[in-house]
Design a protein around this motif. Sequence first.
Motif, PDB file in Angstrom:
ATOM      1  N   THR A  74       7.476  -4.235  12.635  1.00  0.00           N
ATOM      2  CA  THR A  74       7.864  -5.882  12.182  1.00  0.00           C
ATOM      3  C   THR A  74       8.938  -5.835  11.113  1.00  0.00           C
ATOM      4  OG1 THR A  74       6.130  -5.482  10.471  1.00  0.00           O
ATOM      5  CG2 THR A  74       5.379  -6.201  12.470  1.00  0.00           C
ATOM      6  N   TRP A  75       9.442  -7.161  11.141  1.00  0.00           N
ATOM      7  CA  TRP A  75      10.833  -7.241  10.238  1.00  0.00           C
ATOM      8  C   TRP A  75      10.477  -8.314   9.397  1.00  0.00           C
ATOM      9  CZ3 TRP A  75      14.293  -3.331   9.968  1.00  0.00           C
ATOM     10  CH2 TRP A  75      14.302  -2.500  10.974  1.00  0.00           C
ATOM     11  N   SER A  76      11.141  -8.463   8.067  1.00  0.00           N
ATOM     12  CA  SER A  76      11.133  -9.573   7.466  1.00  0.00           C
ATOM     13  C   SER A  76      12.448  -9.728   6.771  1.00  0.00           C
ATOM     14  CB  SER A  76      10.180  -9.685   5.960  1.00  0.00           C
ATOM     15  OG  SER A  76       8.907  -9.494   6.666  1.00  0.00           O
ATOM     16  N   SER A  77      13.037 -11.162   6.604  1.00  0.00           N
ATOM     17  CA  SER A  77      14.255 -11.477   6.142  1.00  0.00           C
ATOM     18  C   SER A  77      14.284 -11.094   4.589  1.00  0.00           C
ATOM     19  CB  SER A  77      14.661 -12.729   6.406  1.00  0.00           C
ATOM     20  OG  SER A  77      16.094 -13.059   5.806  1.00  0.00           O
ATOM     21  N   VAL A  78      15.595 -10.497   4.089  1.00  0.00           N
ATOM     22  CA  VAL A  78      15.861 -10.399   2.586  1.00  0.00           C
ATOM     23  C   VAL A  78      16.903 -11.206   2.457  1.00  0.00           C
ATOM     24  CG1 VAL A  78      16.366  -8.887   0.647  1.00  0.00           C
ATOM     25  CG2 VAL A  78      15.159  -8.051   2.864  1.00  0.00           C
ATOM     26  N   ASP A  79      17.472 -12.039   3.493  1.00  0.00           N
ATOM     27  CA  ASP A  79      18.636 -12.924   3.443  1.00  0.00           C
ATOM     28  C   ASP A  79      18.020 -14.340   3.083  1.00  0.00           C
ATOM     29  OD1 ASP A  79      21.005 -14.137   3.846  1.00  0.00           O
ATOM     30  OD2 ASP A  79      20.536 -14.314   6.020  1.00  0.00           O
ATOM     31  N   LYS A  80      18.343 -14.817   2.012  1.00  0.00           N
ATOM     32  CA  LYS A  80      18.181 -16.002   1.571  1.00  0.00           C
ATOM     33  C   LYS A  80      19.148 -16.771   0.814  1.00  0.00           C
ATOM     34  CE  LYS A  80      13.166 -14.335   0.848  1.00  0.00           C
ATOM     35  NZ  LYS A  80      13.347 -13.018   1.491  1.00  0.00           N
ATOM     36  N   GLY A  81      20.095 -17.080   1.689  1.00  0.00           N
ATOM     37  CA  GLY A  81      21.376 -17.580   1.039  1.00  0.00           C
ATOM     38  C   GLY A  81      22.528 -16.815   0.510  1.00  0.00           C
ATOM     39  N   PRO A  82      23.373 -17.363   0.144  1.00  0.00           N
ATOM     40  CA  PRO A  82      24.421 -16.550  -0.804  1.00  0.00           C
ATOM     41  C   PRO A  82      23.981 -15.220  -1.666  1.00  0.00           C
ATOM     42  CG  PRO A  82      25.068 -18.943  -0.601  1.00  0.00           C
ATOM     43  CD  PRO A  82      23.932 -18.896  -0.197  1.00  0.00           C
ATOM     44  N   PRO A  83      24.378 -14.143  -1.489  1.00  0.00           N
ATOM     45  CA  PRO A  83      24.004 -12.932  -2.399  1.00  0.00           C
ATOM     46  C   PRO A  83      24.337 -13.331  -3.774  1.00  0.00           C
ATOM     47  CG  PRO A  83      26.594 -12.405  -1.292  1.00  0.00           C
ATOM     48  CD  PRO A  83      25.674 -13.913  -0.647  1.00  0.00           C
ATOM     49  N   GLN A  84      23.331 -12.907  -4.459  1.00  0.00           N
ATOM     50  CA  GLN A  84      23.523 -12.827  -5.873  1.00  0.00           C
ATOM     51  C   GLN A  84      23.995 -11.532  -6.395  1.00  0.00           C
ATOM     52  OE1 GLN A  84      19.788 -14.523  -8.115  1.00  0.00           O
ATOM     53  NE2 GLN A  84      19.134 -13.273  -6.503  1.00  0.00           N
ATOM     54  N   ARG A  85      25.037 -11.721  -7.359  1.00  0.00           N
ATOM     55  CA  ARG A  85      25.963 -10.261  -7.737  1.00  0.00           C
ATOM     56  C   ARG A  85      26.093 -10.544  -9.340  1.00  0.00           C
ATOM     57  NH1 ARG A  85      29.003 -10.925  -2.635  1.00  0.00           N
ATOM     58  NH2 ARG A  85      30.099 -12.724  -3.432  1.00  0.00           N
ATOM     59  N   LYS A  86      26.011  -9.158  -9.748  1.00  0.00           N
ATOM     60  CA  LYS A  86      26.413  -9.059 -11.134  1.00  0.00           C
ATOM     61  C   LYS A  86      27.110  -7.958 -11.233  1.00  0.00           C
ATOM     62  CE  LYS A  86      24.038  -8.405 -15.693  1.00  0.00           C
ATOM     63  NZ  LYS A  86      24.285  -9.882 -16.074  1.00  0.00           N
ATOM     64  N   ALA A  87      28.240  -8.219 -12.048  1.00  0.00           N
ATOM     65  CA  ALA A  87      29.360  -7.292 -12.181  1.00  0.00           C
ATOM     66  C   ALA A  87      29.852  -7.092 -13.499  1.00  0.00           C
ATOM     67  CB  ALA A  87      30.409  -7.531 -11.292  1.00  0.00           C
ATOM     68  N   GLU A  88      29.184  -6.407 -14.326  1.00  0.00           N
ATOM     69  CA  GLU A  88      29.494  -6.176 -15.740  1.00  0.00           C
ATOM     70  C   GLU A  88      30.836  -5.180 -15.823  1.00  0.00           C
ATOM     71  OE1 GLU A  88      26.087  -5.133 -17.792  1.00  0.00           O
ATOM     72  OE2 GLU A  88      25.342  -7.104 -17.922  1.00  0.00           O
ATOM     73  N   ASP A  89      30.903  -4.252 -14.829  1.00  0.00           N
ATOM     74  CA  ASP A  89      31.801  -3.399 -14.826  1.00  0.00           C
ATOM     75  C   ASP A  89      33.283  -3.877 -14.550  1.00  0.00           C
ATOM     76  OD1 ASP A  89      31.396  -3.783 -12.248  1.00  0.00           O
ATOM     77  OD2 ASP A  89      31.341  -1.733 -11.567  1.00  0.00           O
ATOM     78  N   VAL A  90      33.397  -4.625 -13.477  1.00  0.00           N
ATOM     79  CA  VAL A  90      34.746  -5.279 -12.925  1.00  0.00           C
ATOM     80  C   VAL A  90      34.298  -6.714 -13.095  1.00  0.00           C
ATOM     81  CG1 VAL A  90      36.549  -5.436 -11.582  1.00  0.00           C
ATOM     82  CG2 VAL A  90      35.544  -3.263 -11.855  1.00  0.00           C
ATOM     83  N   PRO A  91      34.513  -7.684 -13.983  1.00  0.00           N
ATOM     84  CA  PRO A  91      33.933  -8.988 -14.089  1.00  0.00           C
ATOM     85  C   PRO A  91      34.165  -9.897 -12.700  1.00  0.00           C
ATOM     86  CG  PRO A  91      34.524  -8.327 -16.257  1.00  0.00           C
ATOM     87  CD  PRO A  91      35.124  -7.169 -15.462  1.00  0.00           C
ATOM     88  N   TRP A  92      35.571  -9.793 -12.415  1.00  0.00           N
ATOM     89  CA  TRP A  92      36.089 -10.682 -11.426  1.00  0.00           C
ATOM     90  C   TRP A  92      35.322 -10.577 -10.018  1.00  0.00           C
ATOM     91  CZ3 TRP A  92      38.259  -9.243  -6.693  1.00  0.00           C
ATOM     92  CH2 TRP A  92      38.560  -7.979  -6.618  1.00  0.00           C
ATOM     93  N   LEU A  93      34.571  -9.443  -9.957  1.00  0.00           N
ATOM     94  CA  LEU A  93      34.100  -9.294  -8.680  1.00  0.00           C
ATOM     95  C   LEU A  93      32.684 -10.370  -8.605  1.00  0.00           C
ATOM     96  CD1 LEU A  93      33.897  -5.424  -8.268  1.00  0.00           C
ATOM     97  CD2 LEU A  93      35.519  -6.874  -7.311  1.00  0.00           C
ATOM     98  N   GLU A  94      32.116 -10.633  -9.720  1.00  0.00           N
ATOM     99  CA  GLU A  94      31.211 -11.475  -9.785  1.00  0.00           C
ATOM    100  C   GLU A  94      31.623 -12.942  -9.680  1.00  0.00           C
ATOM    101  OE1 GLU A  94      27.786 -13.075 -13.089  1.00  0.00           O
ATOM    102  OE2 GLU A  94      28.567 -10.905 -12.953  1.00  0.00           O
ATOM    103  N   TRP A  95      32.659 -13.355 -10.265  1.00  0.00           N
ATOM    104  CA  TRP A  95      33.392 -14.493 -10.200  1.00  0.00           C
ATOM    105  C   TRP A  95      33.812 -15.010  -9.073  1.00  0.00           C
ATOM    106  CZ3 TRP A  95      38.299 -16.194  -9.710  1.00  0.00           C
ATOM    107  CH2 TRP A  95      38.664 -17.546 -10.048  1.00  0.00           C
ATOM    108  N   THR A  96      34.471 -14.081  -8.294  1.00  0.00           N
ATOM    109  CA  THR A  96      35.108 -14.446  -7.305  1.00  0.00           C
ATOM    110  C   THR A  96      33.988 -15.055  -6.027  1.00  0.00           C
ATOM    111  OG1 THR A  96      36.780 -13.864  -5.573  1.00  0.00           O
ATOM    112  CG2 THR A  96      34.907 -12.412  -5.949  1.00  0.00           C
ATOM    113  N   ALA A  97      34.598 -16.098  -5.440  1.00  0.00           N
ATOM    114  CA  ALA A  97      33.732 -16.738  -4.403  1.00  0.00           C
ATOM    115  C   ALA A  97      33.801 -16.003  -3.193  1.00  0.00           C
ATOM    116  CB  ALA A  97      34.250 -18.161  -4.275  1.00  0.00           C
ATOM    117  N   GLU A  98      32.514 -15.540  -2.806  1.00  0.00           N
ATOM    118  CA  GLU A  98      32.437 -14.571  -1.492  1.00  0.00           C
ATOM    119  C   GLU A  98      31.049 -14.875  -0.900  1.00  0.00           C
ATOM    120  OE1 GLU A  98      32.903 -10.075  -0.305  1.00  0.00           O
ATOM    121  OE2 GLU A  98      34.697 -11.237  -1.157  1.00  0.00           O
TER     122      GLU A  98
END
Length: 772
Positions: A359-383
């Motif tokens: 059996t399978w369940s979704s872990v996909d619930k809309g756009p991904p949540q990201r946190k990037a304290e190492d390279v901040p623009w990776l979190e800021w950029t729209a993707e």
Amino acid sequence: MSFALRQEGPYAQQMRLQMPAMTKILRLLSAVFILSCMACSAASSTAEAPTPQQLAAAEVEAAVPGFRPLKLGGGGFVVDMDFSPDGRTRIVRTDVHGAYIWDDPTNEWKQLITATSMPARDSFVGKGRSIGVYAIRVSPSDASRLYMASPGHEGIESYLYRSDDRGARWTRTNFAPVEMFVGTAGRLFGPKMAIDPRNPDIVLIGDSAGRIYRTADGGTTWATIDPAQIPTGINPAIAFGKQNADGGSASSELFVATGANGVFRSADGGVSWARTEGGPRSVARLVAAPDGLYATDRDQTTRDNAWKLAGGRWTRFAIPTYGAGHIWHSIAVDPSNPSHVVLGSEAGNVVSSFDAGKTWSSVDKGPPQRKAEDVPWLEWTAEPWMSNGNMMFDPVVPNRLYFAQGIGVWYAQTRADNAKPLWISQTRGIDELIVNDLIVPPGGKPILAVQDRGIFRIESPELFPRTHGPDRDVPIRHGWSVDYSASDPSFIAMVANGGAGDRSGFSNDGGRTWSRFGSNAPSDPPGAAGGMIAVSSSTNMVWGPANNGRPFYTVDGGQTWQLARFPAEVPTSGHLGWSFSFYQNRHIFAADRVLPNTFYAYNMDPAAVGTYRSVDGGATWARVGPSFGVYGSMGTSARLASVPGQAGHLFFVIGSTAVMDPHPYNMPLKRSRDGGRSWQDIRRTQEIWAIGFGKAAPGKTYPSIYIAGYANGDREPALYRSIDDAASWQKLTSYPAGNVDTIRAISGDMNVYGRVYYGFAGSGAGYGVLVN
């Protein structure tokens, strides 16, 4: 003499010897600034500018002499990963430049293809492109043993390398070179190489044509598996299965998939093979687990493209539909709980099973949540998605899932309730951005035009950017060209288009914010990507589009544009002689840095080749100078450059060329002092990829000149500087910070003598600080 010392010229040696004492002093000062910063209030959002204390500490660090990577971070595509079972060795590979190994002491990734790690005869430099890695794996039974296939020095064939010290040194095995293409279509499929779980000397690898090779002695001898047993087919995948119960030296079970031929199984360590019945025909990925073999199919017509082979029988998983775009690609099995399996789609959607796929369940619930304290623009950029290279569970930390993704490496803690994961960036050290252009305006900060992400303004070379320009509205925006006005260096214009339409425009504040050009900005042909821009003033600019577009000019700051008029011999259709494709990265339009409304251009059409000039703001042009005899693949990334503060002074470089061309190609740097009417060869230069200018040396009036390529008769490329108007060239370093990538943009700092910035063809950028 070692390979590393052979690359270091006398000036670099002098600088290296002076560094320890200076570094100690400057780092001590840096610590004071950092302690001061720690007393400040808590950090705010990643989109905010760095604090004065952060900038001050970073600038102290940036003043330490030497050559270092410029802190950009991410980009490109991390297409695969592999971890040793004990977690000691973690490696990833990229499609544009190199592979990386995780370094716990510094908490960052380290490049595995460097000037000191690769054999001297296999230097990849000067071949006109960056080097992606076709396959790399770590031995499950020996975390120090790595194997890697990467394009060889011919640029077409690949060699297979072995390392016994976690990639610190690579030796070429006796594998006969064959084509192993790191292309878009097959870069995500695999794994293309597998190592026996109990014997690090037994390795199988498949080439681009699907031929399978095997060694049982660590690469000393190789044998090709008979195509009568396993038919050839592009983009192979290989996996070891169950091990011998008697503890023999080879696993009893092997799986290979090639092309659309299905999956083949060997029960005797690879001696004989038989095709499994049913199952996927064209495999994307294979992953072995304790209870069977998982596979995803390249079939794009159904979402039910994930399979499992157990007990000699294939089962196709019935996975609920969770929205568009869910064609499953990656498979990961949790070593702490083999019943826990996740599937990732090419767009990064994730489904999870805790009963081995029943059996399978979704872990996909809309756009991904990201946190990037190492390279901040990776979190800021729209993707809104996470392009999927591969996924793997951490072999040591339970339930931690790693994601090799289009802009870096991420991890998340999975949960039994399938809560939406928070992806945390672990990207620091990986830098795969392609730098197309680079400027350092007088009184301003470095501005980089990069592929995929647009424009970066560098507040300090030791601080990762928090944002990028011109906006974050779309996930992909290519930056092609950037230039400043000599009369007002805070005015900067740039070309940023492709991927999601045109966003080219200008900045009045040194690249902090950007405004879009007018509605009739050049688009000839419509939708043409790429191009080059030259700026005379905040109102007067010339734009040369790529893809055989015709040049335009503006006299009202880019609100309206008109076609430039050239002599009759310059074509107006077909191949125009300016730029026939965006990938050429040509910059052959330039504004005079002193004379207003004056522009120069170099046309490469056989009937019109030569230097052109406009003195009326780009409206009309006349041919004023001769041809340089550019031929073949030369001129693909040519650059015409105006000298700051010197009316009519120009330089022209041919740029990097195709891998099959001889290197150096013996086409010297060209210069003109009369606005392009006449040109002279600069002696002791043989092949120049890029040129830029920096602040004049003390007691000098002519700007410092920086070049990358071959000069002084050297047989290997390097960075050079002239402080005497190109009369002589001082070798600075052969491989900046060990990077063997091709330099395609360079600029001295117009504000700080002795500082130079350079951009690579696929590994971001770097900078150097010189001691005199």
